[in-house]
Design a protein around this motif. Structure first.
Motif, PDB file in Angstrom:
ATOM      1  N   GLU A 122       7.954  -0.007   7.014  1.00 36.73           N
ATOM      2  CA  GLU A 122       7.369   1.148   6.153  1.00 36.73           C
ATOM      3  C   GLU A 122       8.506   1.816   5.779  1.00 36.73           C
ATOM      4  N   SER A 125       0.816  -1.310  -0.045  1.00 37.42           N
ATOM      5  CA  SER A 125       0.091   0.063   0.027  1.00 37.42           C
ATOM      6  C   SER A 125       0.921   1.212  -0.017  1.00 37.42           C
ATOM      7  N   ARG A 126       0.245   2.435  -0.451  1.00 44.01           N
ATOM      8  CA  ARG A 126       0.945   3.837  -0.513  1.00 44.01           C
ATOM      9  C   ARG A 126       0.233   4.637   0.250  1.00 44.01           C
ATOM     10  N   THR A 127       0.668   5.594   1.085  1.00 45.07           N
ATOM     11  CA  THR A 127      -0.264   6.561   1.869  1.00 45.07           C
ATOM     12  C   THR A 127       0.560   7.758   1.684  1.00 45.07           C
ATOM     13  N   TRP A 139       5.458  10.601   0.785  1.00 49.08           N
ATOM     14  CA  TRP A 139       4.350   9.423   0.760  1.00 49.08           C
ATOM     15  C   TRP A 139       5.090   8.255   1.709  1.00 49.08           C
ATOM     16  N   GLN A 171       1.261  11.448   2.953  1.00 49.41           N
ATOM     17  CA  GLN A 171       1.153  12.063   4.371  1.00 49.41           C
ATOM     18  C   GLN A 171       0.434  13.456   4.119  1.00 49.41           C
TER      19      GLN A 171
END
Length: 251
Positions: free
Chosen positions: A126, A21-23, A55, A25
């Motif tokens: 992460e 997954s990628r978030t 990210w 920020q």
């Protein structure tokens, strides 16, 4: 490699890495100006303010045994060492796009890799990234070799690109982008080749096996010539030849 990424040309799936997954920020609204990066030439402000992109990638790393897993993690930490500066990151999903749409980002790791053992020979961790430049770039490089006199270079993207210029001329010369009005004059230098890195604002040369910092040979008030995106740029080099390499940039 649709579930991983390449960094500095290395496919991290070779180290057992899977990106799940990628978030993006919330802190991505922090602004960084060129002056804050120390890039200001003679009081001229290049490019205004950009918002850095940040990210987080959530990843797993798996291997066939414990020794291999530890070796993978050591190799990944070496590859992503932020002391190496900005390197090209291309997400694996870009491989599903046509070549003309593939883009990456010049970024660096923004923090340590804290891996947690979550199963037999499996780490979870992460990766926090920062792209201070605030742009995406074409994943393939464009080149124009051995240009002389007045010549044209067509740049894509939708913002300024930051090329690298190389020349084998030992005597002085002036390099001007007539489209942007940015011009750089270098006096005669004791080197067999000259490399001008527009993004890093460096001028270096190699004489034999010695690399020389040539910024001191730059005339005051010079401006490192960028490429204006989505247009044909007219350049003039006063003597000798110059080659360019660049990636189109996108906001």
């Amino acid at each position: 490699m649709a579930d991983a990424f390449t960094f500095n040309g290395t496919d991290v799936s070779a180290y057992g890495v899977t990106l799940v997954s990628r978030t993006v920020q919330a802190m991505a609204d922090v602004s960084a100006s060129w002056e804050q990066r120390g890039i200001c030439q003679g009081g001229v402000h290049f490019g205004g303010q950009r918002t850095p992109k940040r990210w987080t990638d959530s990843c797993f790393m798996s291997a066939k045994d414990d020794d291999t897993l530890r070796g993978y993690l050591d190799s990944l930490r070496t590859l992503l060492d932020p002391r190496g500066g900005d390197k090209l990151y291309v997400h694996g999903a870009e491989g599903d796009l046509v070549a003309g749409l593939r883009r990456g980002q010049y970024c660096r790791l923004n923090g340590p890799i804290n891996a947690t053992l979550v199963g037999f020979w499996c780490y979870q961790f992460e990766l926090n990234w920062i792209n201070v430049r605030g742009t995406e770039v074409d994943s393939s490089e464009n080149t124009a070799a051995n240009q002389s006199g007045t010549f044209s270079v067509v740049a894509g993207g939708n913002t300024y690109a930051h090329p690298t210029f190389t020349s084998t001329r030992i005597g002085g010369f002036t390099l001007t982008n007539n489209t942007t009005g940015e011009s750089l004059t270098i006096s005669a230098v004791p080197a067999s080749d000259i490399t001008i890195n527009v993004w890093n604002r460096t001028i270096t040369g190699t004489s034999g096996e010695t690399t020389i910092n040539l910024v001191g040979y730059m005339y005051p008030g010079g401006r490192f010539p960028r490429l204006q995106g989505a247009t044909t740029n007219s350049f003039t080099i006063s003597a000798g030849t110059v080659s360019l390499a660049w990636r189109n940039e996108w906001l």
